[in-house]
Design an enzyme around this catalytic site. Structure first.
Site, PDB file in Angstrom:
ATOM      1  N   HIS A   4       0.638  -1.222  -0.107  1.00 56.56           N
ATOM      2  CA  HIS A   4       0.126   0.175   0.073  1.00 56.56           C
ATOM      3  C   HIS A   4       0.875   1.280  -0.360  1.00 56.56           C
ATOM      4  O   HIS A   4       0.700   2.222  -0.908  1.00 56.56           O
ATOM      5  CB  HIS A   4      -0.854   0.088   1.316  1.00 56.56           C
ATOM      6  CG  HIS A   4      -2.168  -0.700   0.844  1.00 56.56           C
ATOM      7  ND1 HIS A   4      -3.296  -0.312   1.067  1.00 56.56           N
ATOM      8  CD2 HIS A   4      -2.327  -2.103   0.683  1.00 56.56           C
ATOM      9  CE1 HIS A   4      -4.359  -1.267   0.862  1.00 56.56           C
ATOM     10  NE2 HIS A   4      -3.578  -2.192   0.811  1.00 56.56           N
ATOM     11  N   ASP A  16      -4.339   6.777   2.497  1.00 59.06           N
ATOM     12  CA  ASP A  16      -4.846   5.593   1.852  1.00 59.06           C
ATOM     13  C   ASP A  16      -6.557   5.566   2.067  1.00 59.06           C
ATOM     14  O   ASP A  16      -6.931   6.025   3.132  1.00 59.06           O
ATOM     15  CB  ASP A  16      -4.102   4.803   2.747  1.00 59.06           C
ATOM     16  CG  ASP A  16      -4.426   3.005   1.848  1.00 59.06           C
ATOM     17  OD1 ASP A  16      -5.498   2.685   2.244  1.00 59.06           O
ATOM     18  OD2 ASP A  16      -3.527   2.489   1.439  1.00 59.06           O
TER      19      ASP A  16
END
Length: 492
Positions: free
Chosen positions: A29, A126
């Site tokens: 990520h 995120d």
């Protein structure tokens, strides 16, 4: 005041933009998020980016890039108390981090504001951080979440409420092969292809609840951006544009900003140079997952029996599960190495098929290389990606019955490497590669979306109320494991 402080103060006054970036420090990520921040920082040298992740994550990903002068990494707590003993609960480390994340990010952001003399003017995060929307609202700036996977899996989370209303929550036994025709662009996707936590699995787990909250929160974001290109999934992209204020596909990152060349410690490139065109099977299941021992045996037996040249990225501690004598018998057929320069291997003319877990980054690298896939998904978005590969894009196959068997893999290798079906797959994936090139070319969709994203960061404070003072930087109105449900409504 020292001259350096004067210079810093002058820079802050001339360009007050300060983008705070909240990274999810697990799996793959943080690295793609840093890749886009690196691009944005390069194109906006007067804008300052503070990048927040755990120390372990920052040390890993910042080693890849030369640090921009306008990007600074800040470490946040990983959430694990001193002396904590892990119980073995699934995703326990993620749960610990997420429970501490709002407070940890707040403290680190205050440090960044103090050091730079610039209040935060935009919050990038995120997409997993559903709470970042409230953080951004409180300080009066834009919230720009980043989804690291593909549009189809994102759509599944956005439509979770509708799916549960339609099929029930947790009671889908016997409906696994039901098609999701109610969602635009998903008419060939089955219930069994959905990520766990949408309709099956433990719907009350921390991770499932996190993704459900995310799906509800994202329509409130000023824009959602993603590592993809619009032409790959046009129907789903258009639908998500109708759900979000802005939906910006700005990839594929691996084609826009290829990672710098790395040392090929095991001689993969040299070995490939001696192989025939499109003849090699490249096998890798990413950095997180390894197939169970019986599947490793089946995979090894299929490779050996097929006599297909191969490169297999396999950790040394997993070699114990390989059939006796396999490594010795196949020394002239292939390489089994603990690490490979994957994007460079997939770009090599000799590689004809990629046996993969079908993670999003690997999928995009396969498109960039024009290499068809044989998919053995494990979790998360991998099943839905595999279904898209086989039935929507027709650029690969899924393994029979979802597991690696000797017969099934032999059959798949034959179909991809030997038959007209494989030729069609290669033509299809090369067509998508060309569409990706156009998307990142002059006036391409991804280029225009990148400009729109950059503009949103610049203008983020102009459309927001000025709420921030030096004493009211950020104070979340919720605890780390509880979010108010007031004013939540359906996104449909």
């Amino acid at each position: 005041m020292p001259q350096t402080d004067v210079d810093a103060a002058a820079a802050a006054a001339a360009d007050p933009d300060h983008v705070a970036v909240l990274a999810f420090p697990f799996a793959t990520h943080a690295a793609p998020l840093l890749a886009i921040i690196h691009r944005l920082a390069t194109s906006s040298p007067n804008k300052h980016f503070s990048f927040f992740s755990t120390e372990q994550s920052n040390n890993s990903i910042f080693s890849i890039y030369k640090q921009n002068i306008n990007i600074k990494a800040y470490n946040v707590w990983d959430g694990v108390p001193e002396g904590y003993v892990f119980s073995g609960k699934p995703q326990e480390h993620i749960e610990l981090f997420m429970k501490s994340a709002p407070g940890s990010f707040k403290k680190a952001m205050e440090v960044a504001v103090s050091e730079t003399g610039r209040k935060v003017s935009c919050l990038v995060s995120d997409a997993f951080f559903w709470f970042a929307g409230e953080m951004a609202e409180e300080i009066g700036v834009a919230w720009l979440p980043f989804w690291t996977a593909g549009p189809s899996s994102l759509s599944a989370h956005v439509y979770t409420d509708l799916l549960r209303e339609t099929f029930g929550d947790g009671g889908v036994t016997g409906l696994e092969d039901e098609l999701l025709s109610l969602i635009p662009g998903m008419s060939k996707i089955r219930i069994r292809d959905l990520p766990e936590g949408v309709l099956f699995g433990n719907l009350e787990s921390f991770f499932s609840n996190m993704l459900h909250k995310m799906g509800r929160a994202l329509p409130q974001a000023d824009a959602v951006f993603i590592n993809s290109f619009e032409e790959l999934e046009p129907s789903i992209t258009e639908d998500l544009k109708s759900k979000f204020k802005k939906f910006l596909s700005i990839g594929p990152f691996n084609m826009i900003s290829p990672p710098p060349p790395v040392a090929d410690a095991y001689g993969c490139r040299t070995w490939l140079d001696s192989q025939k065109l499109a003849s090699v099977a490249y096998v890798s299941f990413g950095s997180v997952t390894t197939p169970p021992p019986h599947e490793l045996v089946a995979l090894a037996e299929a490779l050996e029996t097929s006599e297909v040249p191969f490169i297999w990225s396999l950790k040394d501690n997993s070699k114990v599960h390989l059939p006796d004598g396999f490594l010795d018998r196949t020394t002239s057929q292939g390489l089994v190495v603990p690490w490979t320069p994957q994007s460079e291997i997939l770009a090599h003319r000799a590689v004809g098929v990629f046996v993969t877990h079908c993670g999003w980054n690997s999928l995009l690298e396969s498109i960039a290389g024009g290499v068809p896939m044989i998919c053995r998904p494990f979790f998360g978005d991998q099943n839905i990606n595999g279904r898209m590969v086989e039935d929507v894009w027709e650029i690969g196959l899924q393994v029979e019955d979802g597991v690696l068997t000797k017969h099934g893999l032999l059959n798949s290798l034959y179909k991809v490497l030997s038959l007209d079906g494989g030729k069609k797959m290669r033509e299809n994936i090369k067509a998508f590669k060309q569409l990706a090139k156009e998307a990142i070319g002059p006036n391409g969709s991804s280029v225009n979306n990148f400009i729109a994203l950059s503009d949103l960061m610049i203008m983020s404070t102009s459309s927001k109320d000025e709420k921030v003072t030096s004493n009211t930087f950020l104070e979340p109105r919720f605890t780390s494991n509880q979010k108010s449900q007031e004013n939540q409504h359906s996104y449909l």
